[in-house]
Scaffold this active site. Structure first.
Site, mmCIF file in Angstrom:
data_model
loop_
_atom_site.group_PDB
_atom_site.id
_atom_site.type_symbol
_atom_site.label_atom_id
_atom_site.label_comp_id
_atom_site.label_asym_id
_atom_site.label_seq_id
_atom_site.Cartn_x
_atom_site.Cartn_y
_atom_site.Cartn_z
ATOM 1 N N LYS A 1 41.200 82.239 -24.780
ATOM 2 C CA LYS A 1 41.147 80.799 -24.519
ATOM 3 C C LYS A 1 39.701 80.370 -24.486
ATOM 4 C CE LYS A 1 45.327 80.782 -21.677
ATOM 5 N NZ LYS A 1 45.912 80.444 -20.353
ATOM 6 N N GLY B 1 27.026 88.927 -17.154
ATOM 7 C CA GLY B 1 26.911 89.970 -16.156
ATOM 8 C C GLY B 1 27.388 91.333 -16.615
ATOM 9 N N ILE C 1 41.689 86.781 -9.316
ATOM 10 C CA ILE C 1 40.605 85.847 -9.012
ATOM 11 C C ILE C 1 40.386 84.990 -10.244
ATOM 12 C CG2 ILE C 1 38.181 85.565 -8.399
ATOM 13 C CD1 ILE C 1 38.349 87.862 -6.615
ATOM 14 N N PRO D 1 33.765 92.841 -15.350
ATOM 15 C CA PRO D 1 32.949 91.793 -15.979
ATOM 16 C C PRO D 1 32.404 92.129 -17.355
ATOM 17 C CG PRO D 1 31.700 92.925 -14.289
ATOM 18 C CD PRO D 1 33.076 93.500 -14.232
ATOM 19 N N GLY E 1 39.563 89.818 -17.996
ATOM 20 C CA GLY E 1 38.198 89.959 -17.526
ATOM 21 C C GLY E 1 38.145 89.822 -16.016
ATOM 22 N N ASP F 1 42.402 89.033 -22.993
ATOM 23 C CA ASP F 1 41.626 87.794 -23.004
ATOM 24 C C ASP F 1 40.421 87.925 -23.925
ATOM 25 O OD1 ASP F 1 43.309 86.623 -21.189
ATOM 26 O OD2 ASP F 1 42.057 87.057 -19.448
ATOM 27 N N MET G 1 33.082 79.442 -13.938
ATOM 28 C CA MET G 1 33.360 78.455 -14.995
ATOM 29 C C MET G 1 32.692 77.116 -14.699
ATOM 30 S SD MET G 1 37.429 79.383 -15.373
ATOM 31 C CE MET G 1 37.662 79.379 -13.576
#
Length: 263
Positions: free
Chosen positions: A66, A207, A102, A21, A97, A44, A178
């Site tokens: 993105k 986080g 997941i 994270p 990330g 990312d 999100m």
């Protein structure tokens, strides 16, 4: 059924690596070692600079960041980059990330690599849910509060058509990725699907980073609190009694009082 390919694997290899994270100290040893060996790092936007700085000084970086409603690099193009770079004989680290599997679309990337005859390996990372909850000292399951936890995405297409009934309520925890931008719609959906308006909620922002915040309120106030506190992504929503646990039940009461609601 597992996809297979009759094509000869390329000389290079793709590693789908979870960057966790945000805190570089939460990388796995394997992830850190791969960064030191990587020829190409496809990363990312949520991957912190501190993590990128751990890579080999000779590594080439390709950003595929993105943003909401602005996918500068399409997923198909990302898959093509991975395959082409591995085909040149490179050790390619696809740095994501959290955890690649997941809400990271790692499954799509792995499938395309296999179909193209490219060797691929997944290196799991600490998911955002686990990292954020740990920093807030908020157990996602607790013998007195929750025996089940579910993860959902809050910005998927067809949100209103998804069935979240039973995912949030007594004895259950719902973690929404999100979901900040759709907070009000999520509140309406959860209540329509049977969640109590006074269900505790926590918003965990940034986080494992130095500017981390854990904000507490009740479900009915979630949308207003997101605006009131100017919450920005990356942030997770945690719905359930576990939101009362952790670093600040007093903060939960403070926000609930501010909103004019009583738990």
């Amino acid at each position: 059924m597992e996809k297979t390919s009759n094509r000869t694997p390329a000389a290079g290899k793709v590693y789908l690596v979870g960057a966790g994270p945000g805190d570089p100290e939460l990388l796995t040893l394997k992830a850190a070692r791969l960064l030191e060996r990587a020829d190409v790092i496809v990363h990312d936007g949520l991957v912190s600079q501190d993590i990128l700085d751990l890579a080999s000084p000779t590594a080439r970086y390709i950003s595929v960041a993105k943003k909401r409603s602005l996918h500068s690099v399409a997923q198909d193009q990302i898959n093509t980059i991975l395959i082409e770079e591995a085909g040149k004989g490179h050790l390619v680290v696809r740095l994501k990330g959290g955890d690649p599997f997941i809400f990271g679309r790692g499954g799509e990337e792995a499938d395309d690599c296999v179909a193209a005859g490219v060797a691929v390996e997944v290196v799991p990372g600490i998911s955002a849910a686990l990292g954020c909850a740990a920093q807030a000292r908020m157990p996602l399951t607790h013998r007195d509060a929750s025996s089940a936890v579910s993860f959902v995405a809050g910005q998927c297409k067809g949100l209103s058509d998804q069935n979240w009934s039973g995912l949030a309520g007594k004895g259950r925890t719902l973690v929404i990725y999100m979901g900040v931008a759709n907070a009000e719609a999520i509140v309406e959906k959860l209540i329509a699907d049977g969640a109590a308006p006074d269900l505790p909620v926590a918003v965990l922002e940034n986080g494992t980073r130095s500017d981390f915040r854990a904000l507490r309120t009740l479900l009915t106030d979630l949308g207003d609190m997101v605006r009131r506190e100017n919450v920005k992504s990356p942030a997770l929503l945690v719905v359930g009694e576990v939101a009362r646990y952790g670093d600040a039940d007093d903060k939960f009461r403070e926000f609930a009082t501010m909103a004019g609601v009583v738990a």
